[in-house]
Write a protein that holds these residues in place. Structure first.
Motif, mmCIF file in Angstrom:
data_model
loop_
_atom_site.group_PDB
_atom_site.id
_atom_site.type_symbol
_atom_site.label_atom_id
_atom_site.label_comp_id
_atom_site.label_asym_id
_atom_site.label_seq_id
_atom_site.Cartn_x
_atom_site.Cartn_y
_atom_site.Cartn_z
ATOM 1 N N ALA A 53 -10.669 -47.387 -28.206
ATOM 2 C CA ALA A 53 -9.693 -48.036 -28.386
ATOM 3 C C ALA A 53 -9.902 -49.441 -27.765
ATOM 4 N N ALA A 54 -10.441 -49.409 -26.348
ATOM 5 C CA ALA A 54 -10.710 -50.707 -25.651
ATOM 6 C C ALA A 54 -11.701 -51.546 -26.636
ATOM 7 N N VAL A 55 -12.823 -50.834 -27.026
ATOM 8 C CA VAL A 55 -13.898 -51.546 -27.968
ATOM 9 C C VAL A 55 -13.349 -52.020 -28.962
ATOM 10 N N ARG A 63 -3.508 -54.850 -26.087
ATOM 11 C CA ARG A 63 -3.948 -54.301 -24.816
ATOM 12 C C ARG A 63 -3.950 -52.736 -24.914
ATOM 13 N N ILE A 64 -4.915 -52.082 -23.969
ATOM 14 C CA ILE A 64 -4.769 -50.766 -24.117
ATOM 15 C C ILE A 64 -4.602 -50.260 -22.781
ATOM 16 N N ALA A 91 -9.314 -50.207 -20.029
ATOM 17 C CA ALA A 91 -7.694 -50.212 -20.254
ATOM 18 C C ALA A 91 -7.412 -51.055 -19.061
ATOM 19 N N THR A 92 -6.105 -51.678 -19.443
ATOM 20 C CA THR A 92 -5.563 -52.614 -18.412
ATOM 21 C C THR A 92 -4.027 -52.234 -17.862
ATOM 22 N N PHE A 93 -3.379 -51.187 -18.574
ATOM 23 C CA PHE A 93 -2.275 -50.705 -18.140
ATOM 24 C C PHE A 93 -2.217 -49.178 -18.190
#
Length: 253
Positions: A53-55, A63-64, A91-93
Motif C-alpha cells: 500500500a505504501a508503494v 497516506r497509509i 506507513a506514517t499513521f
C-alpha cells in the motif's frame, strides 16, 4: 472543523483485504488527488498489505497507516508488530485503542498510552480511539468515560502534529446506528475543552474525528458539526467509490 487544520478522512480496513484489494487502494490513491487541497486522506490496511500500500500511494496524497502496534521496539513478542516496523514499511499513521481491541484484547488506557508514546518516537502520527458503550451512555456516563480515556490514553508528548483523536461510540460501530447531532456536538465540545485544558494551543488544533457507521449518505451532516475534524470510517472505506464520496464532502463546504 477547526480552521487551523485540514480535516482527515481515514479508512480502517480492519481484518479485510487481500492482494486483490490493492486495486481498490490504487483507485482511492488516484481519486483523492482531487480533494488534496482541502482534505487529508488515510487508509489503514491489514499489516500484510502495508508495504504494498505504501508503494502504491507513494507520490499521491493518500497516506497509509497501521491498525495497532506494540509498545516495545523489538523483542520476544511473537505475532506483534512494533511502531518502527510500521514506519519501516512506509506507513506514517497508526490506529490505537480501537474499541475492538479494548474489548477483544482487553487493552487498557495505560497500554494505549504506552503504545502511543512508542509510535511518536518512531515518527508515526497516532489516531487514539475513544468511546462509550451503550450501557455507559444509558447510565449518563459518556463524558466521564471520554474524560478518563483522554487523560489516560493520550501521552504527555501529544501534539496536534502527532496525535489525532477519534470518537467512536462503541454501540454505533458497524451497527448502522449513530448518535444524534446534539450528542456528537456535546461529546466533541467536551473533548476539545479537555484537550485545550491539558495541551493548550496544541489541544485547540488537535483533530477530533467522528467514527461509527459513517457513510456517504450521512457524512455531510456529521462533518458539519462543530469540532468534528473528519471521520474514521470502517466498512465504507472498503469500496473506492464510497470512500471517495466521503472524502469529497469538504469540496462542497
Amino acid at each position: 472543523m477547526t480552521p487551523e487544520n485540514k480535516p482527515l478522512i481515514a479508512g480502517n480496513w480492519k481484518m479485510n483485504g487481500l492482494q486483490s484489494s490493492l486495486e481498490t487502494l490504487t483507485a482511492i490513491a488516484e481519486g483523492v488527488s482531487a480533494f488534496a487541497a482541502k482534505t487529508d486522506t488515510l487508509i489503514c490496511p491489514p499489516a500484510t498489505l502495508l508495504r504494498a500500500a505504501a508503494v502504491i500511494s507513494a507520490g499521491t496524497a493518500l497516506r497509509i497507516g497501521g491498525q495497532d502496534c506494540h509498545a516495545a521496539v523489538n523483542g520476544a513478542y511473537t505475532g506483534e508488530i512494533s511502531a518502527e516496523m510500521i514506519a519501516d514499511a512506509g506507513a506514517t499513521f497508526v490506529i490505537l485503542g480501537h474499541s475492538e481491541r479494548r474489548t477483544l484484547q482487553n487493552e487498557t488506557n495505560g497500554e494505549v498510552s504506552y503504545k502511543a508514546a512508542a509510535a511518536h518516537t518512531a515518527g508515526l502520527t497516532t489516531i487514539v480511539c475513544l468511546g462509550e458503550t451503550e450501557a455507559e451512555r444509558k447510565c449518563g456516563q459518556t463524558l466521564d468515560v471520554l474524560g478518563r480515556q483522554l487523560e489516560e490514553s493520550v501521552p504527555d508528548g501529544a501534539t496536534s502534529g502527532n496525535t489525532v483523536i477519534a470518537y467512536e461510540p462503541v454501540w454505533a460501530i458497524g451497527t448502522g446506528l449513530t448518535p444524534t447531532t446534539a450528542d456528537i456536538r456535546e461529546a466533541h465540545a467536551f473533548m476539545r475543552a479537555a484537550l485545550e485544558a491539558r495541551f493548550g494551543a496544541e489541544g485547540k488544533t488537535m483533530r477530533i474525528l467522528y467514527g461509527g457507521s459513517v457513510k456517504a449518505s450521512n457524512a455531510a451532516e456529521l462533518m458539519a458539526i462543530d469540532n468534528v475534524d473528519g471521520a474514521l470510517i470502517g466498512g465504507a472505506s472498503l469500496k473506492a467509490d464510497d470512500f471517495l464520496a466521503i472524502a469529497g464532502i469538504y469540496e462542497a463546504i
